[in-house]
Design an enzyme around this catalytic site. Structure first.
Site, mmCIF file in Angstrom:
data_model
loop_
_atom_site.group_PDB
_atom_site.id
_atom_site.type_symbol
_atom_site.label_atom_id
_atom_site.label_comp_id
_atom_site.label_asym_id
_atom_site.label_seq_id
_atom_site.Cartn_x
_atom_site.Cartn_y
_atom_site.Cartn_z
ATOM 1 N N ASN A 162 -10.329 0.728 1.723
ATOM 2 C CA ASN A 162 -9.162 0.688 2.606
ATOM 3 C C ASN A 162 -9.528 1.227 3.990
ATOM 4 O O ASN A 162 -10.011 2.359 4.113
ATOM 5 C CB ASN A 162 -8.032 1.541 2.033
ATOM 6 C CG ASN A 162 -7.388 0.917 0.819
ATOM 7 O OD1 ASN A 162 -7.913 -0.005 0.209
ATOM 8 N ND2 ASN A 162 -6.228 1.438 0.456
ATOM 9 N N ASP B 79 2.196 4.878 -5.611
ATOM 10 C CA ASP B 79 1.533 6.157 -5.382
ATOM 11 C C ASP B 79 2.366 7.278 -5.998
ATOM 12 O O ASP B 79 3.317 7.768 -5.395
ATOM 13 C CB ASP B 79 1.358 6.372 -3.878
ATOM 14 C CG ASP B 79 0.652 7.685 -3.544
ATOM 15 O OD1 ASP B 79 0.335 8.432 -4.488
ATOM 16 O OD2 ASP B 79 0.426 7.945 -2.350
ATOM 17 N N GLU C 62 -2.869 5.848 -8.001
ATOM 18 C CA GLU C 62 -3.714 6.905 -7.434
ATOM 19 C C GLU C 62 -3.698 8.119 -8.339
ATOM 20 O O GLU C 62 -2.654 8.516 -8.847
ATOM 21 C CB GLU C 62 -3.211 7.279 -6.036
ATOM 22 C CG GLU C 62 -4.022 8.372 -5.355
ATOM 23 C CD GLU C 62 -3.591 8.582 -3.916
ATOM 24 O OE1 GLU C 62 -3.584 7.590 -3.153
ATOM 25 O OE2 GLU C 62 -3.232 9.711 -3.556
ATOM 26 N N ASP D 146 0.833 -1.208 0.000
ATOM 27 C CA ASP D 146 0.000 0.000 0.000
ATOM 28 C C ASP D 146 0.868 1.259 0.000
ATOM 29 O O ASP D 146 1.847 1.353 0.748
ATOM 30 C CB ASP D 146 -0.896 -0.026 1.249
ATOM 31 C CG ASP D 146 -1.884 1.122 1.291
ATOM 32 O OD1 ASP D 146 -2.454 1.454 0.233
ATOM 33 O OD2 ASP D 146 -2.094 1.671 2.392
#
Length: 283
Positions: A225, A103, A133, A81
């Site tokens: 999430n 990200d 993202e 993540d």
């Protein structure tokens, strides 16, 4: 139970969603597995870049998490993540993660596309899915301005240019919130779901009330999430146990009940996201 890939779980989720819960330590990994087994549904275990920094490296916590996932009796995927470091993404791929999130939201659109596309190329070579993202999500390190939203036309171009398998979008949530007061842009979620061919991911869900999360799932969100909310449950249990038993010195005697409380909340969230339990009224 054979581990499932993240993408298989997301594709099978509709009209519900899959809960993605962050691993902080071994107790949280065990709690996620126990909660998923209690609910009889799938889950995603996430290890964030912040978690890696806390442990001083990815491999030990990753191997422990993967072992817990493989021993579970329900489908569980393991996901990296919010990685901004490409080396960490490569290490997760080599360790056998089921998916990774790169990200690049801090980059401009062109740089985000180019770097994410390279991550996708590396990951797909190993059969691993990639989440990215677009449209910064508020609250992360205080750097993202409130009110930021993902532009649907940019999202279409981004998915086409990068080949990502799932997209985290900015629709009104914010990271690390301890109160569930965010209001989501449900019309934008529906629009993004209409124009994109990949599953949508909601970050910062700890700050969103359960009935609002349910509406977001109905509008098209497929991965939800949740981290801070579960950390609050865990910590509240530790505090309560230590307050009631001030002479405790064996950490298992307060971490064990906290792990059970965490697992119970995971079970409820999985049932809620799957449509088998109604959202609870917020306190």
């Amino acid at each position: 139970m054979t581990r499932e890939t993240t993408l298989d779980l997301l594709r099978a989720a509709a009209p519900g969603a899959v809960g993605a819960f962050n691993v902080i330590h071994l107790e949280s990994a065990e709690a996620i597995a126990a909660g998923a087994e209690k609910a009889g549904g799938p889950a995603i275990m996430q290890i964030s870049q912040n978690c890696v920094k806390y442990h001083g490296g990815l491999a030990p916590i990753a191997r422990a998490t993967i072992a817990v996932a493989e021993a579970a009796h329900v489908p569980i995927a393991v996901h990296l993540d919010h990685a901004t470091e490409l080396g960490l993404v490569t290490e997760a791929i080599d360790l056998g993660f089921d998916s990774v999130m790169y990200d690049g939201a801090h980059l401009d659109f062109a740089a985000n596309c180019a770097t994410t596309a390279e991550v996708v190329r590396r990951a797909h070579t190993h059969g691993i899915g990639v989440e990215a993202e677009l449209g910064e999500i508020g609250g992360k390190d205080g750097a993202h301005a409130p009110g930021v939203r993902t532009n649907p036309s940019e999202a279409v171009d981004f998915v086409a240019d990068t080949g990502v398998d799932a997209l985290a979008v900015a629709v009104g949530s914010s990271h690390a919130m301890v109160e569930r007061t965010s209001t989501l842009d449900l019309a934008l979620i529906r629009r993004l779901d209409e124009v994109l061919s990949v599953p949508l991911v909601l970050h910062g869900s700890s700050g969103v009330a359960e009935d609002e999360i349910s509406r977001a799932v109905t509008a098209g969100m497929r991965k939800i999430n949740i981290s801070t909310h579960l950390n609050r449950v865990f910590t509240a249990s530790v505090r309560a146990t230590l307050a009631a038993q001030t002479d405790l010195v064996d950490s298992r005697k307060y971490l064990g009940p906290a792990r059970e409380a965490f697992a119970g909340e995971v079970a409820h969230l999985i049932e809620m996201l799957s449509g088998f339990a109604k959202p609870r009224d917020e306190d």
